[in-house]
Design a protein around this motif. Structure first.
Motif, PDB file in Angstrom:
ATOM      1  N   GLU A  83      44.035  51.956  14.573  1.00  0.00           N
ATOM      2  CA  GLU A  83      44.960  50.869  14.892  1.00  0.00           C
ATOM      3  C   GLU A  83      44.364  49.872  15.883  1.00  0.00           C
ATOM      4  O   GLU A  83      44.671  48.683  15.843  1.00  0.00           O
ATOM      5  N   LEU A  84      43.495  50.345  16.796  1.00  0.00           N
ATOM      6  CA  LEU A  84      42.866  49.423  17.750  1.00  0.00           C
ATOM      7  C   LEU A  84      41.826  48.532  17.080  1.00  0.00           C
ATOM      8  O   LEU A  84      41.460  47.481  17.624  1.00  0.00           O
ATOM      9  N   ALA A  85      41.343  48.936  15.927  1.00  0.00           N
ATOM     10  CA  ALA A  85      40.309  48.146  15.252  1.00  0.00           C
ATOM     11  C   ALA A  85      40.801  46.740  14.923  1.00  0.00           C
ATOM     12  O   ALA A  85      40.034  45.775  15.024  1.00  0.00           O
ATOM     13  N   ALA A  86      42.070  46.602  14.541  1.00  0.00           N
ATOM     14  CA  ALA A  86      42.592  45.284  14.157  1.00  0.00           C
ATOM     15  C   ALA A  86      42.650  44.317  15.350  1.00  0.00           C
ATOM     16  O   ALA A  86      42.122  43.208  15.260  1.00  0.00           O
ATOM     17  N   PRO A  87      43.282  44.680  16.495  1.00  0.00           N
ATOM     18  CA  PRO A  87      43.275  43.734  17.626  1.00  0.00           C
ATOM     19  C   PRO A  87      41.877  43.485  18.187  1.00  0.00           C
ATOM     20  O   PRO A  87      41.587  42.390  18.663  1.00  0.00           O
ATOM     21  N   GLN A  88      41.001  44.503  18.142  1.00  0.00           N
ATOM     22  CA  GLN A  88      39.641  44.261  18.627  1.00  0.00           C
ATOM     23  C   GLN A  88      38.924  43.245  17.742  1.00  0.00           C
ATOM     24  O   GLN A  88      38.219  42.353  18.238  1.00  0.00           O
ATOM     25  N   LYS A  89      39.112  43.352  16.443  1.00  0.00           N
ATOM     26  CA  LYS A  89      38.502  42.386  15.534  1.00  0.00           C
ATOM     27  C   LYS A  89      39.073  40.998  15.763  1.00  0.00           C
ATOM     28  O   LYS A  89      38.346  39.990  15.732  1.00  0.00           O
TER      29      LYS A  89
END
Length: 597
Positions: free
Chosen positions: A87-93
């Motif tokens: 789930e953190l991958a999306a905001p980090q991207k």
């Protein structure tokens, strides 16, 4: 609230690597549990018969429980860490793209997330660069306007970048908050004993993670699909996804027809262990069951009355919980009996406590069995009475395995439908069969799917009492995935001729003792089937016309097998011809069947 720098720098691979480590521990604990249950238990039963051995069995049971708990809790940690990283991958991207856009435009992102940009419109009162705030626009500027009122394209771009940075950080904070709470609660007390409280806490942890782990929605699990579609879904998952679904939604995975039996067993044992713990704790709170009948305090007729204390205990769920515990104990006893006189490992293919409760227990792995038997019990069957039904299929396994040397046999107790709980009026109604037969067909289709096709295992369906009515209704639908049908004490199959059933007349077998009154009662209830014919008594015709038949009638056309037992429930007595005949059909040894004269 994390900063954008923290979101930028966090290495999500570290979470996934940690998740992988916890996953390995979970898998090893599960493998160890299987070895304890199916190897250590079996070896003790085979080689030891003493008080010391009984103590060792108790210790091994505790070890199995510990491994079960480790498997569940470590699996939850793995799933939580994987979910956090996913789930953190999306905001980090999203953040990385915003930072890249700022760099390409020669903008400067400040520590607080504001964005400095070069002003492209001459503004006499605002020398130097403009600043776009991360959360709210400047109170002195309209979006896209410079301090002098002219349109400044750089300001619009900076506002967008600042908003994207702020949004990414907010999303990350929300995700972090959800998973941080879950992970903080995933802990256990010190010591070797796994208590009921710990297992109940593990169930609560699972519910907590279900609520917070949005990366693996329950909606992704097939619902109302065919076994083939369920299998296709499962086959397309990675092993990591399979482990996570099994850990997070064991009730759903364990109930899916078409999935491998070891997978369903793994999921259902999680549910069983946690349900057992919860039921036991709830009973402990109620205290011992009070005496139901007490002397009439008025000293008048009737002599005894129902104890108000028992009524209060019962209203609080005492009888229901006691019934559930009895069924759970029966299933766990079957687990513990693995290895007794060569009894194979057990597989729990279904379990729940809804209504009167349901359980599907297999002796041996049906996915790889060359001969499979599915037993459908009749009136009054439910979770509470699972012991007797499981024992019947244990007897069939022993007898049929002896007739199939060098081949594998699996016998299954299928308490998978809501059976009538009274002879009158419930067992006189067809609705229970109509409701149960689609579930039976779905289960049999699922077995055939996991086995690899209709020709991979010789399958026999055994229906006792009203269970035969369910089998008949399932077969009448033309969907019964079986090779043979055996019925015992059948009140009727909603068909008038064996040839009307899906397996064909040559593969329908019937047992009925002379003192079993259920076949006659089934005719009164209208559970048989009608066809034109002539009824005979000792060869003498006494009735002709459109007549109702049940499987024990000669005119029905089934193979009528010999019986040497009595009553409605003795067909599985050890050493009996009745049991022998059923086993011969299950093993495909038709020439060993002793038919009635």
């Amino acid at each position: 609230m994390p900063t954008w720098q923290q979101l930028r720098d966090v290495k999500l691979s570290e979470f996934t690597e940690a998740a992988g480590g916890w996953g390995k521990v979970s898998s090893r604990a599960n493998a160890a549990k299987d070895r304890v249950d199916n190897e250590m238990h079996a070896r003790l039963h085979e080689t030891q018969q003493s008080k010391t051995a009984e103590g060792a069995v108790a210790d091994i049971a505790r070890l199995s429980r510990n491994y079960q708990y480790l498997h569940t809790e470590c699996g939850l940690i793995r799933t939580a860490l994987d979910g956090l990283a996913t789930e953190l991958a999306a905001p980090q991207k999203k953040l990385q793209q915003a930072l890249e856009d700022a760099e390409n435009l020669k903008f400067t992102v400040e520590a607080d997330g504001s964005v400095k940009y070069p002003v492209t419109v001459t503004v006499p009162y605002a020398p130097g660069p403009g600043v776009a705030k991360p959360s709210t626009p400047s109170p002195f500027l309209l979006p896209g306007k410079s301090e002098g009122g002219g349109t400044d394209p750089n300001k619009a771009k900076a506002d967008d970048i600042a908003a994207r940075i702020s949004g990414a950080v907010r999303d990350a904070a929300e995700i972090d908050g959800r998973y941080a709470g879950v992970l903080r609660r995933l802990k256990s007390p010190a010591g070797l004993a796994v208590t009921d409280e710990m297992l109940v806490d593990a169930a609560a942890d699972t519910k907590d993670l279900q609520k917070n782990a949005k990366f693996l929605p329950e909606s992704g699990i097939p619902k109302g699909k065919s076994p083939a579609e369920n299998k296709k879904w499962w086959d397309h998952l990675s092993q990591e996804e399979r482990d996570e679904y099994t850990t997070l939604f064991p009730e759903r995975v364990g109930a899916l027809d078409g999935l491998p039996s070891p997978v369903r067993d793994d999921a259902n044992r999680m549910v069983l262990a946690e349900t057992h713990a919860q039921v036991q704790l709830d009973l402990n709170k109620l205290g011992p069951e009070p005496q139901k009948q007490i002397a009439n305090p008025n000293g008048s007729y009737p002599v005894s009355v129902v104890n108000p204390g028992w009524t209060a205990w019962d209203n609080a769920g005492g009888s229901r919980l006691t019934a559930q515990l009895k069924g759970i104990n029966a299933i766990e006893k079957r687990f513990a009996d693995t290895g007794v006189e060569g009894l194979p490992e057990a597989y729990l293919l279904g379990f729940d406590t809804q209504g009167n409760g349901h359980a599907i227990v297999a002796n041996g792995n049906p996915d790889t069995a060359q001969h499979t038997a599915v037993y459908v019990p009749g009136t009054k069957s439910k979770l509470e009475g699972a012991s007797g039904d499981i024992n019947r299929m244990t007897s069939v396994w022993r007898e049929s395995q002896g007739m199939a040397p060098g081949q594998s046999v699996s016998t299954i107790t299928w308490i998978g439908y809501d059976a009538p709980q009274s002879i009158v009026p419930e067992a006189m109604e067809k609705s229970w069969a109509h409701d149960g037969s689609p579930k039976l067909n779905q289960f049999l289709d699922g077995l055939q799917t996991t086995q690899g096709g209709a020709d991979k295992s010789h399958t026999t369906v055994i229906g006792h009492s009203y269970g035969s009515t369910v089998v008949g209704d399932a077969s009448n639908r033309g969907e019964l995935a079986a090779d043979d049908i055996v019925v015992a004490g059948s009140p009727g199959m909603l068909a008038g001729d064996a040839g009307d059933l899906d397996v064909g007349k040559k593969h329908v077998w019937s047992e009925a003792t002379g003192d079993d009154l259920v076949p006659a009662g089934g005719k009164v209830a209208g559970l048989g089937g009608y066809k034109w014919g002539i009824e005979k008594w000792h060869g003498i015709p006494f009735n002709a016309g459109y007549i109702q038949y049940v499987p024990s009638d000669e005119a029905f056309g089934a193979h009528r097998m010999q019986t040497d037992t009595s009553g409605h429930s003795g067909y599985w007595d050890s050493g009996s011809v009745s049991l022998h005949n059923q086993a011969a059909v299950v093993a495909g040894q038709y020439d060993q069947v002793k038919e009635a004269d």
